[in-house]
Motif scaffolding. Structure first.
Motif, PDB file in Angstrom:
ATOM      1  N   LYS A  57       1.172  -1.539  -0.134  1.00 60.98           N
ATOM      2  CA  LYS A  57      -0.149  -0.464   0.135  1.00 60.98           C
ATOM      3  C   LYS A  57       1.193   0.840   0.058  1.00 60.98           C
ATOM      4  N   PHE A  58       2.170   1.170   0.556  1.00 55.53           N
ATOM      5  CA  PHE A  58       2.965   1.993   0.594  1.00 55.53           C
ATOM      6  C   PHE A  58       4.853   1.564   0.231  1.00 55.53           C
ATOM      7  N   CYS A  59       4.883   3.012  -0.611  1.00 55.49           N
ATOM      8  CA  CYS A  59       6.862   2.104  -0.751  1.00 55.49           C
ATOM      9  C   CYS A  59       7.475   1.623   0.578  1.00 55.49           C
ATOM     10  N   ARG A  60       8.001   0.952   0.137  1.00 52.74           N
ATOM     11  CA  ARG A  60       8.881   0.432   1.076  1.00 52.74           C
ATOM     12  C   ARG A  60      10.147   1.666   1.402  1.00 52.74           C
ATOM     13  N   GLU A  61      10.631   2.193   0.287  1.00 58.43           N
ATOM     14  CA  GLU A  61      12.119   2.832   0.315  1.00 58.43           C
ATOM     15  C   GLU A  61      11.417   4.568   0.717  1.00 58.43           C
ATOM     16  N   CYS A  62      10.179   5.221   0.084  1.00 61.47           N
ATOM     17  CA  CYS A  62      10.689   6.801   1.024  1.00 61.47           C
ATOM     18  C   CYS A  62       8.350   6.446   1.424  1.00 61.47           C
ATOM     19  N   GLY A  63       7.998   5.678   1.338  1.00 59.94           N
ATOM     20  CA  GLY A  63       6.525   5.412   2.032  1.00 59.94           C
ATOM     21  C   GLY A  63       5.913   6.589   1.139  1.00 59.94           C
ATOM     22  N   GLN A  64       5.755   6.342  -0.268  1.00 59.08           N
ATOM     23  CA  GLN A  64       4.500   6.991  -0.887  1.00 59.08           C
ATOM     24  C   GLN A  64       3.356   6.341  -0.734  1.00 59.08           C
ATOM     25  N   ALA A  65       1.988   6.706  -0.846  1.00 59.36           N
ATOM     26  CA  ALA A  65       1.029   5.598  -0.658  1.00 59.36           C
ATOM     27  C   ALA A  65       0.655   5.304  -2.680  1.00 59.36           C
ATOM     28  N   LEU A  66       0.911   3.603  -2.941  1.00 62.94           N
ATOM     29  CA  LEU A  66       0.608   3.631  -3.488  1.00 62.94           C
ATOM     30  C   LEU A  66      -0.758   3.059  -5.047  1.00 62.94           C
ATOM     31  N   ASP A  67      -1.190   3.064  -6.044  1.00 63.77           N
ATOM     32  CA  ASP A  67      -2.331   3.131  -6.387  1.00 63.77           C
ATOM     33  C   ASP A  67      -1.839   1.774  -7.690  1.00 63.77           C
ATOM     34  N   TRP A  68      -2.062   0.123  -7.071  1.00 67.17           N
ATOM     35  CA  TRP A  68      -1.835  -0.547  -8.254  1.00 67.17           C
ATOM     36  C   TRP A  68      -3.083  -1.206  -8.870  1.00 67.17           C
ATOM     37  N   SER A  69      -3.923  -0.222  -9.616  1.00 69.71           N
ATOM     38  CA  SER A  69      -4.977  -0.247 -10.350  1.00 69.71           C
ATOM     39  C   SER A  69      -4.839  -0.747 -11.693  1.00 69.71           C
ATOM     40  N   GLU A  70      -3.672  -0.339 -11.310  1.00 70.94           N
ATOM     41  CA  GLU A  70      -3.277  -0.555 -13.869  1.00 70.94           C
ATOM     42  C   GLU A  70      -2.409  -2.109 -13.635  1.00 70.94           C
ATOM     43  N   VAL A  71      -2.240  -2.773 -12.739  1.00 77.18           N
ATOM     44  CA  VAL A  71      -1.206  -3.756 -12.646  1.00 77.18           C
ATOM     45  C   VAL A  71      -3.130  -4.948 -12.954  1.00 77.18           C
ATOM     46  N   ALA A  72      -3.763  -3.881 -11.930  1.00 79.33           N
ATOM     47  CA  ALA A  72      -4.376  -5.139 -11.351  1.00 79.33           C
ATOM     48  C   ALA A  72      -5.840  -5.552 -12.797  1.00 79.33           C
ATOM     49  N   GLU A  73      -5.529  -4.224 -13.420  1.00 82.58           N
ATOM     50  CA  GLU A  73      -5.964  -4.178 -14.843  1.00 82.58           C
ATOM     51  C   GLU A  73      -5.407  -5.406 -16.059  1.00 82.58           C
ATOM     52  N   ASN A  74      -3.996  -5.672 -15.329  1.00 72.79           N
ATOM     53  CA  ASN A  74      -3.962  -6.348 -16.928  1.00 72.79           C
ATOM     54  C   ASN A  74      -3.290  -7.298 -16.059  1.00 72.79           C
TER      55      ASN A  74
END
Length: 159
Positions: A142-159
């Motif tokens: 849900k959050f980047c392991r390096e910088c803590g940015q919240a991540l949106d994985w919706s495009e990955v789920a679509e592919n």
């Protein structure tokens, strides 16, 4: 020097130039207190001033300001500096416009095609720090392991 006195010195430096103050703290942490003697600082600045800064993002003078500010901070008891940082420095302020709690879409990199001719995505990258994730093998954090940015994985789920 007590915390109140140290805090006053550090706050004055921070208010004078926030960027130099933050970079000085970073420099101090990088080179260590014992290396920031007056003699070493002057030698370092002399060497910096000999360099061609025409292709640098910082002028030689600016670099020397950072080194001198780091040396000034190094003269304050390190526990007082760390206490000041913990109490008064917001770590995400320097990353202008970055809102780590608002999800940003991961950037996808394809490296081949599936049987239907669709691009196959093997890697995803954090849009802020470019931390790499293997699409089929890593967890979709849900959050980047390096910088803590919240991540949106919706495009990955679509592919």
């Amino acid at each position: 020097m007590n915390y109140k006195e140290a805090s006053k010195v550090l706050m004055k430096m921070q208010r004078s130039n926030e960027i130099i103050f933050r970079m000085a703290i970073s420099h101090l942490m990088d080179v260590g207190i014992r290396h920031l003697t007056d003699e070493n600082v002057e030698y370092t600045c002399e060497e910096i001033m000999k360099q061609d800064d025409s292709h640098s993002i910082m002028t030689n003078e600016f670099q020397c300001e950072i080194v001198r500010a780091a040396a000034k901070i190094a003269k304050i008891e390190h526990t007082l500096v760390l206490a000041y940082i913990a109490k008064n420095i917001k770590y995400d302020v320097g990353l202008e416009g970055l809102k780590t709690d608002e999800p940003m879409k991961v950037e996808l990199k394809g490296d081949g095609y599936d049987d239907n001719g669709n691009l196959y995505y093997e890697y995803a990258y954090c849009p802020v720090c470019e931390h790499e994730y293997e699409v089929d093998y890593d967890d979709y954090d849900k959050f980047c392991r390096e910088c803590g940015q919240a991540l949106d994985w919706s495009e990955v789920a679509e592919n």
